[in-house]
Design a protein around this motif. Structure first.
Motif, PDB file in Angstrom:
ATOM      1  N   ALA A 217       0.813  -1.219   0.000  1.00 21.12           N
ATOM      2  CA  ALA A 217       0.000   0.000   0.000  1.00 21.12           C
ATOM      3  C   ALA A 217       0.845   1.268   0.000  1.00 21.12           C
ATOM      4  CB  ALA A 217      -0.931   0.011   1.210  1.00 21.12           C
ATOM      5  N   SER A 218       2.022   1.206   0.613  1.00 19.45           N
ATOM      6  CA  SER A 218       2.885   2.387   0.670  1.00 19.45           C
ATOM      7  C   SER A 218       4.319   1.921   0.861  1.00 19.45           C
ATOM      8  CB  SER A 218       2.467   3.326   1.805  1.00 19.45           C
ATOM      9  OG  SER A 218       2.577   2.667   3.060  1.00 19.45           O
ATOM     10  N   ALA A 219       5.241   2.841   0.614  1.00 22.44           N
ATOM     11  CA  ALA A 219       6.655   2.473   0.722  1.00 22.44           C
ATOM     12  C   ALA A 219       7.512   3.708   0.916  1.00 22.44           C
ATOM     13  CB  ALA A 219       7.101   1.714  -0.529  1.00 22.44           C
ATOM     14  N   GLU A 220       8.666   3.505   1.520  1.00 23.09           N
ATOM     15  CA  GLU A 220       9.652   4.571   1.662  1.00 23.09           C
ATOM     16  C   GLU A 220      11.012   3.947   1.917  1.00 23.09           C
ATOM     17  OE1 GLU A 220      10.402   8.787   4.030  1.00 23.09           O
ATOM     18  OE2 GLU A 220       8.635   7.577   4.465  1.00 23.09           O
TER      19      GLU A 220
ATOM     20  N   ALA B 177      13.905   1.596   1.931  1.00 24.79           N
ATOM     21  CA  ALA B 177      14.036   0.158   1.702  1.00 24.79           C
ATOM     22  C   ALA B 177      12.837  -0.627   2.220  1.00 24.79           C
ATOM     23  CB  ALA B 177      15.312  -0.358   2.367  1.00 24.79           C
ATOM     24  N   TRP B 178      11.800   0.064   2.696  1.00 20.40           N
ATOM     25  CA  TRP B 178      10.689  -0.610   3.355  1.00 20.40           C
ATOM     26  C   TRP B 178       9.371  -0.372   2.632  1.00 20.40           C
ATOM     27  CZ3 TRP B 178      11.266  -3.747   7.625  1.00 20.40           C
ATOM     28  CH2 TRP B 178      12.557  -3.742   8.206  1.00 20.40           C
ATOM     29  N   VAL B 179       8.521  -1.397   2.651  1.00 15.60           N
ATOM     30  CA  VAL B 179       7.164  -1.283   2.127  1.00 15.60           C
ATOM     31  C   VAL B 179       6.185  -1.686   3.232  1.00 15.60           C
ATOM     32  CG1 VAL B 179       7.932  -1.814  -0.219  1.00 15.60           C
ATOM     33  CG2 VAL B 179       7.007  -3.646   1.212  1.00 15.60           C
ATOM     34  N   THR B 180       4.961  -1.179   3.127  1.00 15.65           N
ATOM     35  CA  THR B 180       3.904  -1.513   4.082  1.00 15.65           C
ATOM     36  C   THR B 180       2.721  -2.061   3.317  1.00 15.65           C
ATOM     37  OG1 THR B 180       4.617   0.289   5.541  1.00 15.65           O
ATOM     38  CG2 THR B 180       2.421  -0.628   5.920  1.00 15.65           C
ATOM     39  N   ASP B 181       2.172  -3.188   3.782  1.00 11.50           N
ATOM     40  CA  ASP B 181       1.058  -3.788   3.054  1.00 11.50           C
ATOM     41  C   ASP B 181      -0.276  -3.229   3.529  1.00 11.50           C
ATOM     42  OD1 ASP B 181       0.361  -5.119   5.414  1.00 11.50           O
ATOM     43  OD2 ASP B 181       0.915  -7.107   4.692  1.00 11.50           O
ATOM     44  N   THR B 182      -1.358  -3.687   2.911  1.00  9.42           N
ATOM     45  CA  THR B 182      -2.680  -3.152   3.209  1.00  9.42           C
ATOM     46  C   THR B 182      -3.148  -3.495   4.618  1.00  9.42           C
ATOM     47  OG1 THR B 182      -3.606  -5.114   2.121  1.00  9.42           O
ATOM     48  CG2 THR B 182      -3.458  -3.079   0.808  1.00  9.42           C
ATOM     49  N   ALA B 183      -2.495  -4.469   5.249  1.00 13.86           N
ATOM     50  CA  ALA B 183      -2.821  -4.812   6.638  1.00 13.86           C
ATOM     51  C   ALA B 183      -1.945  -4.069   7.632  1.00 13.86           C
ATOM     52  CB  ALA B 183      -2.676  -6.324   6.842  1.00 13.86           C
TER      53      ALA B 183
END
Length: 388
Positions: free
Chosen positions: A16-19, A21-27
């Motif tokens: 759902a989002s990223a910055e 080296a990291w990404v964040t999922d919809t959960a």
């Protein structure tokens, strides 16, 4: 029933989002992205300089087509040719388009300057290479999965073992216009050739008036600790294809750079692209060039390379993998006791995104902004994933 064609088998993660080296999922779960868009995200997700360049250009001009010029096209060409110590640039969009462009330029150069009869041009390529998925490119592929079911195939390619300069020399004859290689075979699992391979192939090409075309779409722009991997061998290709990181992980941008007498055979009407060299692409590409001009990202890959290599060596000594290959911030691992898919899924459960290639091989390419502690996190997850 899904409406999406099933040509990918992704991990069960919806980002759902990223910055960085990291990404964040919809959960809301965070993952360390060690795939980095197959090196398209060398500078990490949403690098502020690249996002700013794109936003600024979005407010002014996005597309003209090449029917007219725009103020960023020549600066983009100058920046990338300066960065790569080349003479001329031809902009395209995707990596496959860049390879197709290089093939067309090489063939036309052979017909116009080498006296090769029209339709007879041949190109020497390497076994287990990956240059894209167009019909012409899969015609040179030795991968049944990429090739089977898509014929008839384009003629004119001779496949030789990778890493064998003598085999390249033996395949060249009076019809050969080019040798097309990856300095490192990425899709095959980060296959690193012998140290003198590129130099020897360069010498073969020089002695036979054959073009050397190097595909640096994955290996280029900092990944291996140099701007181009060919720099490590002190070799300069006649044509080099660039892509992936050239677009900064924001949009597709590719190019062929190299000799002006070769690219110069592509005159008006012989080749083109609606979106190639568009203002938005040039704005982002210029910002990418500025990041690489500092040398910071190349240096980071060099600095962390020994850490990655040491952890990979420990993994091999542990007996749960059969081979490891690393260069810069790029690692290929052949798994012994599990499939590559199983290892990827186990790493994902530990908060690290990786992906298998060719069944039992894991390819890891973290963004060049990765920290040493994050690199250890990646290797801890890999070690755990391959263990019983």
């Amino acid at each position: 029933m899904t409406t999406l064609a099933p040509n990918y088998a992704p991990l069960p993660i919806e980002v759902a989002s990223a910055e960085g080296a990291w990404v964040t999922d919809t959960a809301g779960r965070r993952y360390l992205d060690c795939l980095a868009g197959y090196s398209a995200l060398n500078f990490g997700h949403r690098h502020p300089d690249l996002v700013a360049a794109a936003k600024d250009q979005l407010d002014r001009l996005t597309l003209t087509s090449r029917a007219v010029g725009h103020e960023l096209l020549e600066p983009f060409a100058r920046a990338i040719t300066s960065l790569t110590s080349t003479e001329m640039l031809l902009p395209m969009n995707t990596g496959a388009e860049a390879v197709e462009t290089a093939l067309k330029a090489a063939r036309k150069w052979g017909y116009e300057t080498q006296g090769i009869s029209e339709g007879d041009a041949t190109v020497v390529v390497a076994e287990n290479a990956f240059h894209g998925r167009t019909t012409t490119i899969i015609s040179m592929s030795s991968d049944p999965e990429a090739r089977a079911g898509f014929g008839p195939y384009t003629p004119g390619f001779r496949i030789v073992p990778y890493g064998d300069a003598d085999a390249v020399a033996a395949a060249i004859d009076e019809t050969t216009v080019a040798v097309l290689l990856e300095p490192i075979q990425g899709e095959s699992g980060v296959i690193v050739p012998p140290a003198d391979y590129l130099r020897q192939v360069r010498e073969v090409c020089d002695s036979t008036s054959t073009l050397l075309v190097l595909d640096e779409i994955q290996s280029g722009l900092g990944r291996t600790g140099a701007t181009l991997t060919q720099d490590l061998a002190a070799v300069r290709a006649d044509l080099t294809t660039l892509g992936k990181a050239l677009g900064g992980g924001i949009l597709p941008v590719s190019a062929v750079v190299g000799r002006s007498d070769v690219l110069g055979v592509l005159t008006p009407g012989t080749h083109g692209s609606t979106f190639g060299g568009n203002p938005l692409a040039c704005a982002v590409g210029l910002a990418v060039a500025r990041l690489l001009e500092t040398g910071r990202y190349q240096a980071r890959a060099r600095e962390l390379a020994p850490v990655l290599a040491a952890r990979a060596g420990d993994l091999l000594a542990g007996g749960h993998v059969t081979a490891v290959r690393s260069i810069g911030l790029w690692l290929g691992v052949d798994v012994a006791t599990r499939t590559g898919r199983e290892v990827s899924e186990r790493m994902a459960s530990r908060g690290v995104i990786a992906k298998e290639t060719h069944g039992a091989t894991i390819r890891l390419a973290p963004p060049l902004c990765v920290t040493q502690s994050e690199l250890h996190l990646m290797m801890d997850a890999l070690e755990s994933a391959v263990s019983p």
